[in-house]
Scaffold this motif. Sequence first.
Motif, PDB file in Angstrom:
ATOM      1  N   ALA A  49      37.522  47.372  44.156  1.00  0.00           N
ATOM      2  CA  ALA A  49      38.462  46.902  45.172  1.00  0.00           C
ATOM      3  C   ALA A  49      37.833  45.872  46.098  1.00  0.00           C
ATOM      4  CB  ALA A  49      38.974  48.081  45.993  1.00  0.00           C
ATOM      5  N   GLU A  50      36.528  45.968  46.321  1.00  0.00           N
ATOM      6  CA  GLU A  50      35.844  45.018  47.190  1.00  0.00           C
ATOM      7  C   GLU A  50      35.916  43.601  46.622  1.00  0.00           C
ATOM      8  OE1 GLU A  50      34.055  43.198  50.196  1.00  0.00           O
ATOM      9  OE2 GLU A  50      34.729  45.290  50.182  1.00  0.00           O
ATOM     10  N   ARG A  51      35.795  43.495  45.299  1.00  0.00           N
ATOM     11  CA  ARG A  51      35.895  42.186  44.643  1.00  0.00           C
ATOM     12  C   ARG A  51      37.300  41.601  44.832  1.00  0.00           C
ATOM     13  NH1 ARG A  51      34.246  37.241  43.090  1.00  0.00           N
ATOM     14  NH2 ARG A  51      34.970  36.654  40.999  1.00  0.00           N
ATOM     15  N   LEU A  52      38.314  42.442  44.764  1.00  0.00           N
ATOM     16  CA  LEU A  52      39.682  41.974  44.959  1.00  0.00           C
ATOM     17  C   LEU A  52      39.901  41.480  46.385  1.00  0.00           C
ATOM     18  CD1 LEU A  52      41.696  44.735  43.051  1.00  0.00           C
ATOM     19  CD2 LEU A  52      40.735  42.599  42.170  1.00  0.00           C
ATOM     20  N   ARG A  53      39.346  42.201  47.345  1.00  0.00           N
ATOM     21  CA  ARG A  53      39.469  41.777  48.753  1.00  0.00           C
ATOM     22  C   ARG A  53      38.736  40.457  48.984  1.00  0.00           C
ATOM     23  NH1 ARG A  53      39.232  47.484  49.514  1.00  0.00           N
ATOM     24  NH2 ARG A  53      36.954  47.466  49.699  1.00  0.00           N
ATOM     25  N   GLU A  54      37.620  40.278  48.307  1.00  0.00           N
ATOM     26  CA  GLU A  54      36.852  39.039  48.415  1.00  0.00           C
ATOM     27  C   GLU A  54      37.679  37.858  47.912  1.00  0.00           C
ATOM     28  OE1 GLU A  54      33.380  37.338  45.618  1.00  0.00           O
ATOM     29  OE2 GLU A  54      32.828  39.170  46.687  1.00  0.00           O
ATOM     30  N   SER A  56      40.913  37.752  47.649  1.00  0.00           N
ATOM     31  CA  SER A  56      42.063  37.599  48.543  1.00  0.00           C
ATOM     32  C   SER A  56      41.691  36.805  49.783  1.00  0.00           C
ATOM     33  CB  SER A  56      42.600  38.973  48.946  1.00  0.00           C
ATOM     34  OG  SER A  56      43.662  38.846  49.854  1.00  0.00           O
ATOM     35  N   SER A  57      40.527  37.117  50.358  1.00  0.00           N
ATOM     36  CA  SER A  57      40.056  36.421  51.550  1.00  0.00           C
ATOM     37  C   SER A  57      39.757  34.951  51.251  1.00  0.00           C
ATOM     38  CB  SER A  57      38.798  37.110  52.089  1.00  0.00           C
ATOM     39  OG  SER A  57      38.235  36.386  53.156  1.00  0.00           O
ATOM     40  N   PRO A  63      45.738  41.212  46.420  1.00  0.00           N
ATOM     41  CA  PRO A  63      44.956  42.220  45.699  1.00  0.00           C
ATOM     42  C   PRO A  63      45.831  43.405  45.279  1.00  0.00           C
ATOM     43  CG  PRO A  63      44.559  42.412  48.057  1.00  0.00           C
ATOM     44  CD  PRO A  63      45.490  41.242  47.879  1.00  0.00           C
ATOM     45  N   ASP A  65      45.215  46.688  44.439  1.00  0.00           N
ATOM     46  CA  ASP A  65      44.082  47.605  44.500  1.00  0.00           C
ATOM     47  C   ASP A  65      44.475  49.082  44.481  1.00  0.00           C
ATOM     48  OD1 ASP A  65      45.248  47.530  46.966  1.00  0.00           O
ATOM     49  OD2 ASP A  65      43.471  46.841  48.047  1.00  0.00           O
TER      50      ASP A  65
END
Length: 290
Positions: A49-54, A56-57, A63, A65
Amino acid sequence: MTNSTSSPLRGVRLCFYGAGSMAEAILRGLVEPKLAEPGSISVMNRQNAERLRELSSRYGVVPADTDDKKSAALTSADVVVLGMKPKDAAGAIRALKPLLRPDQLVVSLIAGLSISTIHQLLGREQPVVRTMPNTSSTIGLGATGISFSEGVSAERRELALTMFGAIGMTAVVEEPLIEAVNGVSGSGPAYVYYLMEAMIDAGVRLGLTPEAAKALTVQTVRGAAEMVLVTDEDPEQLRRKVTSPNGTTEAAIQTLERFEFRDAMNQAIVRCAERAREMGDAIREEAAKL
């Protein structure tokens, strides 16, 4: 290149299943020149999920997620881009079967995965675009081979060509030739890097600093590629122009010939294509078990 106002991707909903470097290269190629709307692009992966937030940002994409968001992204998408690892492909695509509509366009980035295997896993002849991009796509200088299933309309072909044209050049080929594309350009950057490693190493052995050897090598490779593009001459013609009889370059080329450099490159590219087919066979065998 298609401009943002006339892009066939405007208003198209895309879902990326897989959030690796190739997916990011395509995202960047679509979002930065505004060929597609970030809010219409969803990104999902198995569990990072951290990669998806990255992503997205960085690009403003959506994301997916959670399980509910993943399902919603997949079912609502016009285009689903498959970017998972080959070893995970069979199980992941089979799991997509109840979520995908028969009219959705599936775009595959997966090495070795054939259109027929995708149809087998989905249980129907879904419109499929099979592609083989390379890592230079991350800086917009990629080379992508593209094949289409029979069910892909002219409009959707243009959509796919726009997607991959945003990250470099495209070549439409018959599907059996995708493995050849893999051998020549898909893995091609690695061959060039390997050559550069050897050139840098030789420069250092001859007394150059590592920094100087690297700088000279990088500029030499860059300049040689640009010469082929600018002059539109064949590499063989350009090579002959700089190879004077009994000169230093001829001595170097003769040494490469003595070590059968051309044959080694041919064998390497053929083996790469063979390995792509082997990977495809493994995915097909896995699909048959599901």
